[in-house]
Each structure stands twice: as structure tokens, then as C-alpha cells.
Design a protein around this motif. Sequence first.
Motif, PDB file in Angstrom:
ATOM      1  N   ASP A 105       0.862  -1.179   0.000  1.00 47.04           N
ATOM      2  CA  ASP A 105       0.000   0.000   0.000  1.00 47.04           C
ATOM      3  C   ASP A 105       0.898   1.229   0.000  1.00 47.04           C
ATOM      4  O   ASP A 105       2.078   1.160   0.370  1.00 47.04           O
ATOM      5  N   VAL A 106       0.333   2.363  -0.424  1.00 51.22           N
ATOM      6  CA  VAL A 106       1.093   3.607  -0.548  1.00 51.22           C
ATOM      7  C   VAL A 106       0.595   4.607   0.484  1.00 51.22           C
ATOM      8  O   VAL A 106      -0.614   4.791   0.661  1.00 51.22           O
ATOM      9  N   ILE A 107       1.526   5.251   1.174  1.00 54.65           N
ATOM     10  CA  ILE A 107       1.215   6.367   2.063  1.00 54.65           C
ATOM     11  C   ILE A 107       1.914   7.601   1.507  1.00 54.65           C
ATOM     12  O   ILE A 107       3.122   7.587   1.280  1.00 54.65           O
ATOM     13  N   PHE A 108       1.146   8.657   1.270  1.00 52.11           N
ATOM     14  CA  PHE A 108       1.690   9.881   0.711  1.00 52.11           C
ATOM     15  C   PHE A 108       1.864  10.933   1.799  1.00 52.11           C
ATOM     16  O   PHE A 108       1.076  11.016   2.745  1.00 52.11           O
ATOM     17  N   ALA A 130      -1.759  -3.970   4.614  1.00 49.42           N
ATOM     18  CA  ALA A 130      -0.464  -4.123   3.958  1.00 49.42           C
ATOM     19  C   ALA A 130       0.615  -4.587   4.929  1.00 49.42           C
ATOM     20  O   ALA A 130       0.559  -4.325   6.127  1.00 49.42           O
ATOM     21  N   ASN A 131       1.614  -5.291   4.356  1.00 43.32           N
ATOM     22  CA  ASN A 131       2.833  -5.598   5.100  1.00 43.32           C
ATOM     23  C   ASN A 131       4.067  -5.020   4.403  1.00 43.32           C
ATOM     24  O   ASN A 131       5.186  -5.201   4.874  1.00 43.32           O
ATOM     25  N   PHE A 132       3.843  -4.351   3.277  1.00 44.41           N
ATOM     26  CA  PHE A 132       4.915  -3.672   2.542  1.00 44.41           C
ATOM     27  C   PHE A 132       4.409  -2.272   2.231  1.00 44.41           C
ATOM     28  O   PHE A 132       3.610  -2.074   1.331  1.00 44.41           O
ATOM     29  N   MET A 133       4.874  -1.297   3.026  1.00 50.58           N
ATOM     30  CA  MET A 133       4.405   0.072   2.866  1.00 50.58           C
ATOM     31  C   MET A 133       5.356   0.844   1.959  1.00 50.58           C
ATOM     32  O   MET A 133       6.577   0.784   2.129  1.00 50.58           O
ATOM     33  N   VAL A 134       4.790   1.557   1.013  1.00 52.31           N
ATOM     34  CA  VAL A 134       5.558   2.410   0.105  1.00 52.31           C
ATOM     35  C   VAL A 134       5.264   3.860   0.490  1.00 52.31           C
ATOM     36  O   VAL A 134       4.137   4.339   0.337  1.00 52.31           O
ATOM     37  N   ILE A 135       6.272   4.539   1.026  1.00 52.10           N
ATOM     38  CA  ILE A 135       6.126   5.927   1.467  1.00 52.10           C
ATOM     39  C   ILE A 135       6.617   6.842   0.351  1.00 52.10           C
ATOM     40  O   ILE A 135       7.764   6.746  -0.081  1.00 52.10           O
ATOM     41  N   ILE A 136       5.754   7.726  -0.125  1.00 58.64           N
ATOM     42  CA  ILE A 136       6.146   8.747  -1.092  1.00 58.64           C
ATOM     43  C   ILE A 136       5.879  10.087  -0.416  1.00 58.64           C
ATOM     44  O   ILE A 136       4.735  10.525  -0.303  1.00 58.64           O
ATOM     45  N   ALA A 137       6.943  10.703   0.071  1.00 57.81           N
ATOM     46  CA  ALA A 137       6.803  11.906   0.883  1.00 57.81           C
ATOM     47  C   ALA A 137       8.031  12.785   0.700  1.00 57.81           C
ATOM     48  O   ALA A 137       9.086  12.322   0.246  1.00 57.81           O
ATOM     49  N   ASP A 143       7.334  16.184   5.282  1.00 54.07           N
ATOM     50  CA  ASP A 143       6.324  15.302   5.858  1.00 54.07           C
ATOM     51  C   ASP A 143       6.722  13.828   5.877  1.00 54.07           C
ATOM     52  O   ASP A 143       5.883  12.963   6.106  1.00 54.07           O
ATOM     53  N   ARG A 144       7.995  13.520   5.633  1.00 55.16           N
ATOM     54  CA  ARG A 144       8.421  12.118   5.633  1.00 55.16           C
ATOM     55  C   ARG A 144       8.274  11.488   7.023  1.00 55.16           C
ATOM     56  O   ARG A 144       7.839  10.338   7.151  1.00 55.16           O
ATOM     57  N   ALA A 145       8.618  12.232   8.077  1.00 51.58           N
ATOM     58  CA  ALA A 145       8.513  11.689   9.436  1.00 51.58           C
ATOM     59  C   ALA A 145       7.066  11.324   9.771  1.00 51.58           C
ATOM     60  O   ALA A 145       6.794  10.266  10.355  1.00 51.58           O
ATOM     61  N   GLU A 146       6.121  12.185   9.399  1.00 55.55           N
ATOM     62  CA  GLU A 146       4.711  11.912   9.683  1.00 55.55           C
ATOM     63  C   GLU A 146       4.218  10.701   8.897  1.00 55.55           C
ATOM     64  O   GLU A 146       3.459   9.874   9.406  1.00 55.55           O
ATOM     65  N   ALA A 147       4.652  10.578   7.636  1.00 58.34           N
ATOM     66  CA  ALA A 147       4.247   9.436   6.818  1.00 58.34           C
ATOM     67  C   ALA A 147       4.816   8.134   7.382  1.00 58.34           C
ATOM     68  O   ALA A 147       4.134   7.099   7.402  1.00 58.34           O
ATOM     69  N   LEU A 148       6.055   8.176   7.863  1.00 61.30           N
ATOM     70  CA  LEU A 148       6.654   6.981   8.455  1.00 61.30           C
ATOM     71  C   LEU A 148       5.954   6.617   9.766  1.00 61.30           C
ATOM     72  O   LEU A 148       5.779   5.430  10.071  1.00 61.30           O
ATOM     73  N   ALA A 149       5.545   7.601  10.537  1.00 58.48           N
ATOM     74  CA  ALA A 149       4.791   7.327  11.761  1.00 58.48           C
ATOM     75  C   ALA A 149       3.464   6.645  11.428  1.00 58.48           C
ATOM     76  O   ALA A 149       3.025   5.720  12.136  1.00 58.48           O
ATOM     77  N   ALA A 150       2.827   7.082  10.352  1.00 60.42           N
ATOM     78  CA  ALA A 150       1.578   6.450   9.920  1.00 60.42           C
ATOM     79  C   ALA A 150       1.815   5.011   9.504  1.00 60.42           C
ATOM     80  O   ALA A 150       0.995   4.122   9.767  1.00 60.42           O
ATOM     81  N   ALA A 206       8.121  -4.731   5.164  1.00 62.68           N
ATOM     82  CA  ALA A 206       9.080  -3.876   4.456  1.00 62.68           C
ATOM     83  C   ALA A 206       8.516  -2.469   4.347  1.00 62.68           C
ATOM     84  O   ALA A 206       7.290  -2.268   4.314  1.00 62.68           O
ATOM     85  N   VAL A 207       9.427  -1.508   4.301  1.00 63.54           N
ATOM     86  CA  VAL A 207       9.058  -0.099   4.132  1.00 63.54           C
ATOM     87  C   VAL A 207      10.000   0.508   3.103  1.00 63.54           C
ATOM     88  O   VAL A 207      11.219   0.499   3.290  1.00 63.54           O
ATOM     89  N   ALA A 208       9.447   0.998   2.022  1.00 63.84           N
ATOM     90  CA  ALA A 208      10.218   1.720   1.012  1.00 63.84           C
ATOM     91  C   ALA A 208       9.916   3.206   1.149  1.00 63.84           C
ATOM     92  O   ALA A 208       8.761   3.591   1.351  1.00 63.84           O
ATOM     93  N   VAL A 209      10.943   4.026   1.042  1.00 65.64           N
ATOM     94  CA  VAL A 209      10.782   5.474   1.129  1.00 65.64           C
ATOM     95  C   VAL A 209      11.284   6.095  -0.165  1.00 65.64           C
ATOM     96  O   VAL A 209      12.428   5.860  -0.580  1.00 65.64           O
ATOM     97  N   ILE A 210      10.430   6.868  -0.816  1.00 72.64           N
ATOM     98  CA  ILE A 210      10.750   7.513  -2.085  1.00 72.64           C
ATOM     99  C   ILE A 210      10.526   9.006  -1.924  1.00 72.64           C
ATOM    100  O   ILE A 210       9.456   9.437  -1.470  1.00 72.64           O
TER     101      ILE A 210
END
Length: 324
Positions: free
Chosen positions: A133-136, A173-180, A184-191, A233-237
Motif C-alpha cells: 500500500d502507498v502512504i503519501f 499491507a505488510n509492505f508500505m511504500v512511502i512517497i513523501a 512530511d516524511r517523518a509523519e508518513a513513516l509514523a503512519a 518492508a518499508v520503502a521510502v521515495i
Amino acid sequence: MVGRVRGIKAAALALFVLGVAACSETVVAPVEPVLKPNARPAPTPKPAPAPQVAKPTSQESATLRSYLNQVQNAQLGQGLLRRDGAGADTPFTSAMLARNFEKIAFFNEYDSSFSGRGGASPLRRWSAPVRMDVIFGAGVPPSQRKSDTANVRSYAARLAQITGHPIAMEKQANFMVIIAGEDDRAEALAAAAARLPGISIGSLGPLINLRRDAYCVVAAYASGTGSNTYTTAVAVIRAENPSLLRLSCIHEELAQGLGLANDSPDARPSIFNDDDEFALLTRHDELLLKMLYDPRLRTGMKADDARPTVQRIAAELADGGGPV
């Protein structure tokens, strides 16, 4: 209704008798009233949802966005970030494929703090279905969210087809894709941490402060009894990346999060190489993913033990469609 008709006839007869007696009265038959229902009020239209508006970004984020656009333009001007999947100008043999797989699948690109190079590692991959899943970040505009979500969804389907492993987009999800972005990267990672069991914001700390030259990064975690079996897993973009660099990050980090954890300067044609020659997954990389999820390889195997099997699988795949 019958009783009412009878009542009207009796009243008419009584009026007729009175008319005969008085001779001056006009006989008028009563008229049954016609009842009309009240008009139904028109439904009140629901208010349109408020349009999604991105949060304004800081000057730091704007400066980084400008810098990354310059990087992409410079790379394209040098013939890098290829999107052709490789071709006749980049042949590889089964021996090269086996060698590249060993360097990419049996080593870590970074140490646990993402501050230095990693070392040798057993084979790691997923056994459970991968649900992405994607968190923006709040500063990502709606148009970018739409295109990035579509790219992650289509790429997840492609990875599932290549590996034969269940991979799809799901909210659980068990694999989060963070696009931030920087703001706002810290807030997205907290989510993300709030949605991933066994993951705390503290464990994601190394993903918050990225070096300027790090466009994206992925961290995969193993929990439970299988220390080499990924469960999260957590990907950060970086959201500041221009469109092609973001898509390149999606291709590389999601594939690395499946178990191809390293880069190699000898891997060609490949996205698992820091030279940025290729932006998108190549035919060579598809074969690496097939090898990773081949049931003849076991999670936890070391490179020396796996080498004969790796060479045999590479020869089969190269003979089956890859260059020789």
C-alpha cells in the motif's frame, strides 16, 4: 366506498323532496372532492466533496525538487535512465547471470543504520503473500498521488507474474511504500509504523533523515522464527523526485524489498547498479527475480551452498530466453 355512494343518493333524494315543497330551490347534486397530494420536496443535493489540496511545501523541499530535476535532465542528456529493458548492446551469459545473482542476493547494500556498506548475508525472501500500500506525504499533489498509485499497482502485478509469488495492492499491507517530501516524511513513516505490527517509529528512524544523494531506500524486516524470512518492508521515495526518477525508485526499491538487497557495479543490464544506466527493470533483472523465488533455493542458504543450484537455474533461464 359503497356506504359513501349510498349517502350521496340519500342526500339527493332529500333535496328533491324539499324542492317539491318549496318550488323555489334549485336541486344541485353534491360533488365528491378530488384530493391532490402535496408536491414532494426536491431532494437536497449533497455537497460536493472538498477538493484535495496539497499542503504547501517549504523552501528546502522546493530547492531539493529543483536539484533533482537537474539531476534527471543531466542523466538523460548522458544517455542514462534507459527505459528499453536492454537489448543487443548489453548481452549477458548464464555465468554472468549467476555471478550477478550471487552478488545481489547474498549481500546487503547497507548496514542496519544505512550509514555504510553491508556484508555477506544468507538468502532472504518472503514466504507470506506480499501486500503493498502507498502512504503519501501531505505535500504530494493529487495528480501525483494518482499516477504513483497506478505505477505501484501495475508494478506489483508485474512482480507477481515474474516471481510466481502472490504480490498485490491491499489496505491490510505488510509492505508500505512511502512517497513523501522533506516536510512530511517523518509523519508518513509514523503512519506506516502505526499500521505495521512489530514496527515502531524508532526502528524506522534511519529512514527519516536521508542523504541528499539518496533518492529512495527500502528496509525489509524479518520477525518470528525465520530470521531470513521477510515479514514487513518499508520503502521510502522522495516526493521531490521528478516523474522518471520516482518511477525508477518504485522499480528498484520494490524489487530490492523482495530480497535482491544489494547493488553491484558488474551487473549489466540492471537497475541493481549505481551507475543509473537503466531506470526500469530489465530482462536480466526479471531473471534475477525468477531465480530468487525458485523453490530449489531455500531461505537461509549461504552463497557457497547455493552456488551449484544458482548456476544450474541461470543456465536454464538464459537458454530459455535470455542472451547467451
